[in-house]
Design an enzyme around this catalytic site. Structure first.
Site, PDB file in Angstrom:
ATOM      1  N   LYS A 286      -4.440   2.720  -4.607  1.00 11.27           N
ATOM      2  CA  LYS A 286      -3.954   2.034  -3.413  1.00 11.27           C
ATOM      3  C   LYS A 286      -5.031   1.992  -2.321  1.00 11.27           C
ATOM      4  O   LYS A 286      -5.108   1.024  -1.545  1.00 11.27           O
ATOM      5  CB  LYS A 286      -2.687   2.713  -2.886  1.00 11.27           C
ATOM      6  CG  LYS A 286      -1.466   2.479  -3.761  1.00 11.27           C
ATOM      7  CD  LYS A 286      -1.097   1.004  -3.826  1.00 11.27           C
ATOM      8  CE  LYS A 286       0.178   0.777  -4.613  1.00 11.27           C
ATOM      9  NZ  LYS A 286       0.587  -0.656  -4.643  1.00 11.27           N
TER      10      LYS A 286
ATOM     11  N   TYR B   2      -2.654   7.395  -8.241  1.00 13.08           N
ATOM     12  CA  TYR B   2      -1.977   6.323  -7.511  1.00 13.08           C
ATOM     13  C   TYR B   2      -2.616   6.101  -6.142  1.00 13.08           C
ATOM     14  O   TYR B   2      -2.866   4.958  -5.736  1.00 13.08           O
ATOM     15  CB  TYR B   2      -0.500   6.695  -7.352  1.00 13.08           C
ATOM     16  CG  TYR B   2       0.342   5.669  -6.631  1.00 13.08           C
ATOM     17  CD1 TYR B   2       0.855   4.572  -7.295  1.00 13.08           C
ATOM     18  CD2 TYR B   2       0.641   5.827  -5.277  1.00 13.08           C
ATOM     19  CE1 TYR B   2       1.650   3.638  -6.639  1.00 13.08           C
ATOM     20  CE2 TYR B   2       1.426   4.908  -4.610  1.00 13.08           C
ATOM     21  CZ  TYR B   2       1.931   3.815  -5.296  1.00 13.08           C
ATOM     22  OH  TYR B   2       2.703   2.887  -4.633  1.00 13.08           O
TER      23      TYR B   2
ATOM     24  N   SER C  81       0.841  -1.192   0.000  1.00 20.27           N
ATOM     25  CA  SER C  81       0.000   0.000   0.000  1.00 20.27           C
ATOM     26  C   SER C  81       0.881   1.249   0.000  1.00 20.27           C
ATOM     27  O   SER C  81       2.042   1.220  -0.426  1.00 20.27           O
ATOM     28  CB  SER C  81      -0.935  -0.023   1.213  1.00 20.27           C
ATOM     29  OG  SER C  81      -1.819   1.070   1.190  1.00 20.27           O
ATOM     30  N   SER C  82       0.347   2.344   0.460  1.00 23.40           N
ATOM     31  CA  SER C  82       1.057   3.625   0.459  1.00 23.40           C
ATOM     32  C   SER C  82       0.359   4.576   1.413  1.00 23.40           C
ATOM     33  O   SER C  82      -0.847   4.457   1.657  1.00 23.40           O
ATOM     34  CB  SER C  82       1.059   4.214  -0.952  1.00 23.40           C
ATOM     35  OG  SER C  82       1.496   5.558  -0.950  1.00 23.40           O
TER      36      SER C  82
END
Length: 221
Positions: free
Chosen positions: A145, A141, A127-128
């Protein structure tokens, strides 16, 4: 000997994770779009290379064929999307669809294929912090995610015999992170190997399925 499949294993975090698992005597299968880079990493580290694009159904089928029995799936391969990062108001929708194909649909499709092989195993989706924080330019993005985080959460509920994790590794010194900041010096970011102990802690301790930050897992390691 346990077996792991790590996507995006030719460089960055995927390569660092593959190396750590091999050092622990795991059998590792790695994929990547750059066949030459993947082959070089596989020879240096000692894993089996299956080159290809995880967004390609035929390639995913090849990965499934290579993993009749599996203990760990790491969905690490990701797409940043357009660089420099555009605002959502001007994001090319065809490019956004591509980001979702790689970051959401491909990990889920690969997981679907490998669920029969993953009895009591572990799934780790990368993930982020952009999945939970609103950063200018990171809408493509980050939203992908965020979708992957929810996919991970539901998979964990639906598969109680598995350990299913979404892990935010933090900002790392990778080629993809450099593409997010073209022309900038990102040498102050830690190397991907610095986050590896967090992932090994998940494997060793097997906490409940859920979303974790590498920074939290590294406390006390």
């Amino acid at each position: 000997m346990p077996t792991a499949l790590v996507t995006g294993a030719s460089a960055g975090l995927g390569r660092a994770l593959a190396a750590a698992l091999v050092s622990r005597k795991w059998t590792v299968i790695g994929d990547g779009r750059d066949a030459a880079a993947l082959g070089s990493a596989a020879r240096e580290i000692g894993f089996t290379a299956v080159p290809g694009d995880v967004a390609d159904p035929a390639h995913r089928a090849s990965l499934a064929d290579a993993c009749p029995s599996l203990d760990l799936l790491v969905n690490n391969a990701s797409s940043l999307g357009v660089s420099p990062l555009p605002s959502l108001g001007s994001y090319p929708l065809a490019e956004l669809e591509s980001v979702y194909r790689v970051n959401v649909f491909a990990p889920l499709a690969l997981t679907q294929l490998l669920l029969p092989a993953l009895s009591h195993g572990t799934i780790i989706n990368i993930s982020s912090d952009a999945a939970v924080e609103a950063y200018e330019g990171w809408g493509g993005y980050g939203s992908a995610k965020a979708a992957l985080d929810q996919v991970t959460a539901v998979l964990g509920v639906e598969n109680p015999d598995l350990a299913v994790y979404a892990v935010d590794p933090g900002d790392l010194r990778t080629a993809m992170h450099q593409r997010a900041f073209p022309g900038e010096d990102i040498s102050d970011r830690p190397l991907p190997s610095s986050a590896v102990p967090a992932f090994l802690r998940l494997l060793d301790e097997r906490p409940p399925s859920g979303r974790y930050r590498a920074a939290d897992l590294l406390v006390g390691v």
